[in-house]
Scaffold this motif. Structure first.
Motif, PDB file in Angstrom:
ATOM      1  N   ARG A  71      13.754   0.949   6.282  1.00 39.56           N
ATOM      2  CA  ARG A  71      13.419   0.184   5.070  1.00 39.56           C
ATOM      3  C   ARG A  71      11.915  -0.069   4.988  1.00 39.56           C
ATOM      4  NH1 ARG A  71      15.779   1.212   1.251  1.00 39.56           N
ATOM      5  NH2 ARG A  71      16.223   3.036   2.503  1.00 39.56           N
ATOM      6  N   PHE A  72      11.296  -0.376   6.129  1.00 42.59           N
ATOM      7  CA  PHE A  72       9.856  -0.628   6.150  1.00 42.59           C
ATOM      8  C   PHE A  72       9.088   0.614   5.706  1.00 42.59           C
ATOM      9  CE2 PHE A  72       5.683  -0.593   8.112  1.00 42.59           C
ATOM     10  CZ  PHE A  72       5.202  -1.871   7.859  1.00 42.59           C
ATOM     11  N   VAL A  73       9.462   1.762   6.257  1.00 41.68           N
ATOM     12  CA  VAL A  73       8.798   3.024   5.929  1.00 41.68           C
ATOM     13  C   VAL A  73       8.983   3.368   4.457  1.00 41.68           C
ATOM     14  CG1 VAL A  73       8.885   5.513   6.330  1.00 41.68           C
ATOM     15  CG2 VAL A  73       8.890   3.943   8.268  1.00 41.68           C
ATOM     16  N   ARG A  74      10.147   3.046   3.931  1.00 40.39           N
ATOM     17  CA  ARG A  74      10.429   3.343   2.521  1.00 40.39           C
ATOM     18  C   ARG A  74       9.659   2.421   1.582  1.00 40.39           C
ATOM     19  NH1 ARG A  74      10.573   4.586  -1.907  1.00 40.39           N
ATOM     20  NH2 ARG A  74      12.317   5.039  -3.303  1.00 40.39           N
ATOM     21  N   LEU A  75       9.504   1.165   1.955  1.00 35.67           N
ATOM     22  CA  LEU A  75       8.925   0.172   1.042  1.00 35.67           C
ATOM     23  C   LEU A  75       7.410   0.046   1.119  1.00 35.67           C
ATOM     24  CD1 LEU A  75      11.337  -2.916   1.106  1.00 35.67           C
ATOM     25  CD2 LEU A  75      11.118  -1.183  -0.663  1.00 35.67           C
ATOM     26  N   PHE A  76       6.877  -0.143   2.320  1.00 42.17           N
ATOM     27  CA  PHE A  76       5.525  -0.666   2.434  1.00 42.17           C
ATOM     28  C   PHE A  76       4.378   0.316   2.178  1.00 42.17           C
ATOM     29  CE2 PHE A  76       7.766  -4.277   4.112  1.00 42.17           C
ATOM     30  CZ  PHE A  76       6.981  -5.354   3.713  1.00 42.17           C
ATOM     31  N   PRO A  77       4.370   1.526   2.717  1.00 42.62           N
ATOM     32  CA  PRO A  77       3.214   2.405   2.433  1.00 42.62           C
ATOM     33  C   PRO A  77       2.996   2.642   0.945  1.00 42.62           C
ATOM     34  CG  PRO A  77       4.502   3.269   4.260  1.00 42.62           C
ATOM     35  CD  PRO A  77       5.304   2.156   3.672  1.00 42.62           C
ATOM     36  N   CYS A  78       4.051   2.920   0.226  1.00 43.79           N
ATOM     37  CA  CYS A  78       3.965   3.126  -1.220  1.00 43.79           C
ATOM     38  C   CYS A  78       3.509   1.841  -1.920  1.00 43.79           C
ATOM     39  CB  CYS A  78       5.321   3.575  -1.747  1.00 43.79           C
ATOM     40  SG  CYS A  78       5.352   3.917  -3.506  1.00 43.79           S
ATOM     41  N   PRO A 322       5.567  10.347  10.166  1.00 42.81           N
ATOM     42  CA  PRO A 322       4.759   9.884  11.310  1.00 42.81           C
ATOM     43  C   PRO A 322       4.861   8.381  11.536  1.00 42.81           C
ATOM     44  CG  PRO A 322       3.365  10.573   9.465  1.00 42.81           C
ATOM     45  CD  PRO A 322       4.739  11.021   9.151  1.00 42.81           C
ATOM     46  N   LEU A 323       4.947   7.606  10.452  1.00 46.28           N
ATOM     47  CA  LEU A 323       5.070   6.158  10.608  1.00 46.28           C
ATOM     48  C   LEU A 323       6.410   5.792  11.236  1.00 46.28           C
ATOM     49  CD1 LEU A 323       3.958   3.328  10.161  1.00 46.28           C
ATOM     50  CD2 LEU A 323       4.850   3.388   7.824  1.00 46.28           C
ATOM     51  N   LYS A 324       7.458   6.441  10.774  1.00 50.80           N
ATOM     52  CA  LYS A 324       8.782   6.182  11.350  1.00 50.80           C
ATOM     53  C   LYS A 324       8.807   6.560  12.825  1.00 50.80           C
ATOM     54  CE  LYS A 324      13.675   7.308  10.783  1.00 50.80           C
ATOM     55  NZ  LYS A 324      14.683   8.108  10.045  1.00 50.80           N
ATOM     56  N   LYS A 325       8.239   7.718  13.146  1.00 52.17           N
ATOM     57  CA  LYS A 325       8.206   8.165  14.536  1.00 52.17           C
ATOM     58  C   LYS A 325       7.409   7.207  15.411  1.00 52.17           C
ATOM     59  CE  LYS A 325       7.111  12.233  17.358  1.00 52.17           C
ATOM     60  NZ  LYS A 325       6.579  13.618  17.352  1.00 52.17           N
ATOM     61  N   GLY A 326       6.283   6.718  14.878  1.00 51.76           N
ATOM     62  CA  GLY A 326       5.466   5.783  15.634  1.00 51.76           C
ATOM     63  C   GLY A 326       6.175   4.469  15.874  1.00 51.76           C
ATOM     64  N   LEU A 327       6.836   3.938  14.861  1.00 47.92           N
ATOM     65  CA  LEU A 327       7.556   2.674  14.998  1.00 47.92           C
ATOM     66  C   LEU A 327       8.739   2.820  15.952  1.00 47.92           C
ATOM     67  CD1 LEU A 327       7.490   1.406  11.302  1.00 47.92           C
ATOM     68  CD2 LEU A 327       6.250   0.446  13.248  1.00 47.92           C
ATOM     69  N   GLU A 328       9.434   3.954  15.867  1.00 48.09           N
ATOM     70  CA  GLU A 328      10.555   4.180  16.782  1.00 48.09           C
ATOM     71  C   GLU A 328      10.064   4.291  18.220  1.00 48.09           C
ATOM     72  OE1 GLU A 328      13.664   6.529  13.801  1.00 48.09           O
ATOM     73  OE2 GLU A 328      12.380   7.665  15.184  1.00 48.09           O
ATOM     74  N   SER A 329       8.898   4.904  18.398  1.00 48.81           N
ATOM     75  CA  SER A 329       8.337   5.023  19.746  1.00 48.81           C
ATOM     76  C   SER A 329       8.011   3.659  20.322  1.00 48.81           C
ATOM     77  CB  SER A 329       7.092   5.897  19.703  1.00 48.81           C
ATOM     78  OG  SER A 329       6.495   5.981  20.972  1.00 48.81           O
ATOM     79  N   ILE A 330       7.467   2.782  19.458  1.00 51.35           N
ATOM     80  CA  ILE A 330       7.085   1.432  19.906  1.00 51.35           C
ATOM     81  C   ILE A 330       8.290   0.536  20.130  1.00 51.35           C
ATOM     82  CG2 ILE A 330       5.857  -0.675  19.248  1.00 51.35           C
ATOM     83  CD1 ILE A 330       3.901   1.137  17.685  1.00 51.35           C
ATOM     84  N   LEU A 331       9.206   0.543  19.169  1.00 57.99           N
ATOM     85  CA  LEU A 331      10.321  -0.410  19.178  1.00 57.99           C
ATOM     86  C   LEU A 331      11.566   0.091  19.870  1.00 57.99           C
ATOM     87  CD1 LEU A 331       9.969  -1.693  15.494  1.00 57.99           C
ATOM     88  CD2 LEU A 331       9.111  -2.774  17.576  1.00 57.99           C
ATOM     89  N   LEU A 332      11.734   1.422  19.917  1.00 59.92           N
ATOM     90  CA  LEU A 332      12.961   1.969  20.471  1.00 59.92           C
ATOM     91  C   LEU A 332      12.718   2.951  21.619  1.00 59.92           C
ATOM     92  CD1 LEU A 332      14.763   2.721  17.079  1.00 59.92           C
ATOM     93  CD2 LEU A 332      15.232   0.807  18.609  1.00 59.92           C
TER      94      LEU A 332
END
Length: 336
Positions: A71-78, A322-332
């Motif tokens: 949801r974050f990746v879908r909402l915030f950059p745009c 890339p943002l999703k991958k980065g967040l997953e790397s950090i959080l998961l």
């Protein structure tokens, strides 16, 4: 699972809201077109019904953190890109009167909690959506999302209590009470799609529809100046038609074959919605003395569509993975 028909409807809803702001409101009303586009504000409850359906599909069998990341990746950059465009438009027209604190607060979408004004008035709907996402995240985090009958019943009762008795007043802090029936309707449509017709699913859908019509009837005056009984009737009829259309799609009574153009239309609907209001109106104001109102609005519609396409293709498409991958790397730890 992506439904091409919903992409088309998303675009229609965003375009309808744009035409409402450009031609259907007091001060920008012209010719016969405004008699139709003044109902364009109804694209907003349509958005919320779609969200209830789509989020139910995407959240099923999903963990809380991956859901939040998606949801974050879908909402915030745009959103950030469109907010920057709006700020530039205000700066170029000498209308930029927001403080750094107000701008910073707007980047979070949480500024309403601290009573900081929105940079663009349409942002209020994002805050409604964000609260819905937060509630879904909580249900996923507590492993209670699958108990839909329980939380839908509680949600429906709380909303009805707020709508008819103005209690509990704290409810608005967690979820938007008067637009909640739209989300509930979407969830009920998902249940009908998944489980078929039964007393609970049909009853929930019917009650949500009644509450949508009831709350919508009291909101007409907020969007149509001095609305008469005919305008109220047509507003409710339009909502009923939207409701029926979305129900037909959710039950696969209407099936649209996926095409790239539909995917693009669905993709640009979000940036179109975000950038059309303040930035678009500034462009209309600037062009009108030279080209007249009608041509200025027409050119602005095309300009906003192009901007929305650019934001979708070059911001959302290039940042999402890339943002999703980065967040997953950090959080998961890289696990989704």
């Amino acid at each position: 699972m992506r439904l091409a028909s919903l992409d088309i409807i998303r675009f229609f809803a965003a375009f309808a809201v744009m035409l409402y702001h450009y031609t259907g409101t007091t001060g920008v009303f012209f010719n016969a077109l405004g008699h139709v586009t003044k109902y364009g504000y109804l694209g907003v409850p349509l958005f919320f019904m779609i969200s209830g359906l789509v989020i139910s599909i995407t959240a099923e069998n999903r963990l809380a953190v991956p859901f939040a990341i998606a949801r974050f990746v879908r909402l915030f950059p745009c959103y950030w890109a469109c907010m920057i465009i709006t700020l530039i438009a205000l700066f170029l027209t000498n209308k930029l009167d927001f403080t750094p604190l107000e701008i910073a607060a707007n980047t979070t979408m949480l500024n309403d909690y601290v009573e900081i004004r929105n940079i663009d008035g349409v942002y209020w709907t994002l805050q409604v959506e964000l609260k819905f996402y937060a509630c879904v995240f909580f249900l996923l985090a507590t492993n209670t999302f699958q108990f839909k009958r329980a939380w839908l019943t509680v949600w429906m009762l709380l909303c009805a209590s707020y709508i008819f008795f103005d209690q509990p007043r704290i409810l608005g802090w967690f979820i938007h009470p008067t637009y909640s029936p739209c989300f509930i309707a979407g969830v009920a449509m998902y249940l009908l799609r998944k489980e078929g017709a039964n007393i609970f699913n049909v009853g929930t859908l019917g009650l949500s529809f009644i509450l949508i019509l009831f709350t919508s009837s009291s909101k007409v005056d907020q969007f149509i100046s001095e609305a008469n009984s005919a305008e109220t009737f047509f507003s409710l009829l339009t909502i009923a038609l939207f409701f029926a259309l979305l129900l037909a799609i959710s039950l696969d009574k209407i099936i649209v074959k996926p095409r790239k153009i539909y995917y693009i239309l669905g993709g640009i609907s979000y940036p179109l919605y975000l950038v059309h209001n303040v930035a678009g109106k500034q462009l209309i104001i600037g062009l009108s003395p030279l080209l007249g109102t009608t041509l200025s609005i027409t050119l602005t519609c095309f300009a906003v569509l192009i901007i929305a396409y650019i934001v979708f293709m070059f911001v959302e498409q290039n940042t999402a993975k890339p943002l999703k991958k980065g967040l997953e790397s950090i959080l998961l730890g890289g696990k989704s």
